[in-house]
Design an enzyme around this catalytic site. Structure first.
Site, PDB file in Angstrom:
ATOM      1  N   CYS A 106     164.564 111.906 122.069  1.00  0.00           N
ATOM      2  CA  CYS A 106     163.767 112.016 122.269  1.00  0.00           C
ATOM      3  C   CYS A 106     162.758 110.846 122.922  1.00  0.00           C
ATOM      4  O   CYS A 106     162.633 110.422 123.971  1.00  0.00           O
ATOM      5  CB  CYS A 106     162.949 112.800 120.678  1.00  0.00           C
ATOM      6  SG  CYS A 106     161.710 113.551 121.098  1.00  0.00           S
ATOM      7  N   HIS A 107     161.790 110.703 122.167  1.00  0.00           N
ATOM      8  CA  HIS A 107     160.895 108.776 122.191  1.00  0.00           C
ATOM      9  C   HIS A 107     161.769 107.672 122.161  1.00  0.00           C
ATOM     10  O   HIS A 107     161.350 106.661 122.449  1.00  0.00           O
ATOM     11  CB  HIS A 107     159.849 109.063 121.548  1.00  0.00           C
ATOM     12  CG  HIS A 107     158.254 109.940 122.088  1.00  0.00           C
ATOM     13  ND1 HIS A 107     158.951 111.448 122.415  1.00  0.00           N
ATOM     14  CD2 HIS A 107     157.242 109.946 123.389  1.00  0.00           C
ATOM     15  CE1 HIS A 107     157.634 112.036 122.527  1.00  0.00           C
ATOM     16  NE2 HIS A 107     156.613 111.119 123.360  1.00  0.00           N
ATOM     17  N   ALA A 108     162.748 108.185 121.426  1.00  0.00           N
ATOM     18  CA  ALA A 108     163.460 106.619 121.097  1.00  0.00           C
ATOM     19  C   ALA A 108     163.811 105.701 121.865  1.00  0.00           C
ATOM     20  O   ALA A 108     164.250 104.300 122.353  1.00  0.00           O
ATOM     21  CB  ALA A 108     164.420 106.856 120.250  1.00  0.00           C
ATOM     22  N   TRP A 110     162.393 104.079 124.273  1.00  0.00           N
ATOM     23  CA  TRP A 110     161.215 103.589 124.986  1.00  0.00           C
ATOM     24  C   TRP A 110     161.528 101.759 123.920  1.00  0.00           C
ATOM     25  O   TRP A 110     161.669 100.882 124.614  1.00  0.00           O
ATOM     26  CB  TRP A 110     159.952 104.084 124.006  1.00  0.00           C
ATOM     27  CG  TRP A 110     158.706 104.505 124.894  1.00  0.00           C
ATOM     28  CD1 TRP A 110     158.993 104.802 125.844  1.00  0.00           C
ATOM     29  CD2 TRP A 110     157.561 105.554 123.982  1.00  0.00           C
ATOM     30  NE1 TRP A 110     157.539 104.918 126.170  1.00  0.00           N
ATOM     31  CE2 TRP A 110     156.402 105.326 124.829  1.00  0.00           C
ATOM     32  CE3 TRP A 110     157.257 105.678 123.198  1.00  0.00           C
ATOM     33  CZ2 TRP A 110     155.809 106.225 124.821  1.00  0.00           C
ATOM     34  CZ3 TRP A 110     156.484 106.264 122.341  1.00  0.00           C
ATOM     35  CH2 TRP A 110     155.662 106.708 123.620  1.00  0.00           C
TER      36      TRP A 110
END
Length: 178
Positions: A106-108, A110
């Site tokens: 997901c956003h990990a 980043w």
């Protein structure tokens, strides 16, 4: 027994921490949750706060030698907070330098961009961070799970089965019988 470290803080996407953790433990892995503070951290469950989970270890006390893989759950808040913590970024770099699997959903991813380890790699992630991943030097694709060397990335909660299966394969583990 394979040892998997999860790094998370308040605002982790509940399903992206709890479900891989459950599947890994059922398959025989020892799973440790590290965070920034002692106690519990709260998950985010779709549109509101979800369950809390107990922290096993502080990030500052983690040694990469003690683990076989790193799992990074998403959620919008969780990785955004974690990418501002130098010790977290140092750990991500250490796991990568050791060649150990890093699974980010997901956003990990980043955190992979923040660690400056995406150059020349192929990854996926939540649509809103794909430009950030590309700007960090990655080739970004829209696939359920992408394995590039020691990186395992996925896009969203619906990808959790394939994501966890890819991590288990990287650790030479088999899923528990249903």
């Amino acid at each position: 027994m394979q040892r998997v470290l999860i790094i998370a803080t308040d605002g982790y996407e509940q399903s992206e921490l709890m479900e891989p953790k459950r599947l890994l433990e059922e398959a025989g892995a020892q799973v440790t949750l590290a965070s920034l503070e002692h106690g519990e951290i709260r998950g985010w469950d779709q549109k509101d706060w979800g369950q809390s989970v107990r922290v096993d270890l502080l990030v500052r006390d983690v040694s990469t030698e003690d683990y076989d893989a790193l799992l990074l759950p998403g959620g919008q808040m969780n990785p955004d907070i974690l990418r501002m913590e130098s010790k977290v970024i140092d750990l991500v770099r250490e796991f990568d330098a050791s060649g150990k699997p890093i699974a980010a959903i997901c956003h990990a991813p980043w955190l992979l961009a923040e660690a400056a380890i995406l150059e020349g790699r192929t990854v996926t992630g939540w649509p809103s961070i794909r430009t950030d991943l590309a700007n960090a030097g990655a080739a970004v694709v829209d696939e359920e799970v992408v394995v590039d060397g020691n990186f395992i990335t996925s896009r969203k909660p619906g990808d959790i089965p394939a994501f966890t299966e890819a991590l288990m394969a990287a650790l030479n583990m088999e899923a528990a019988e249903a």
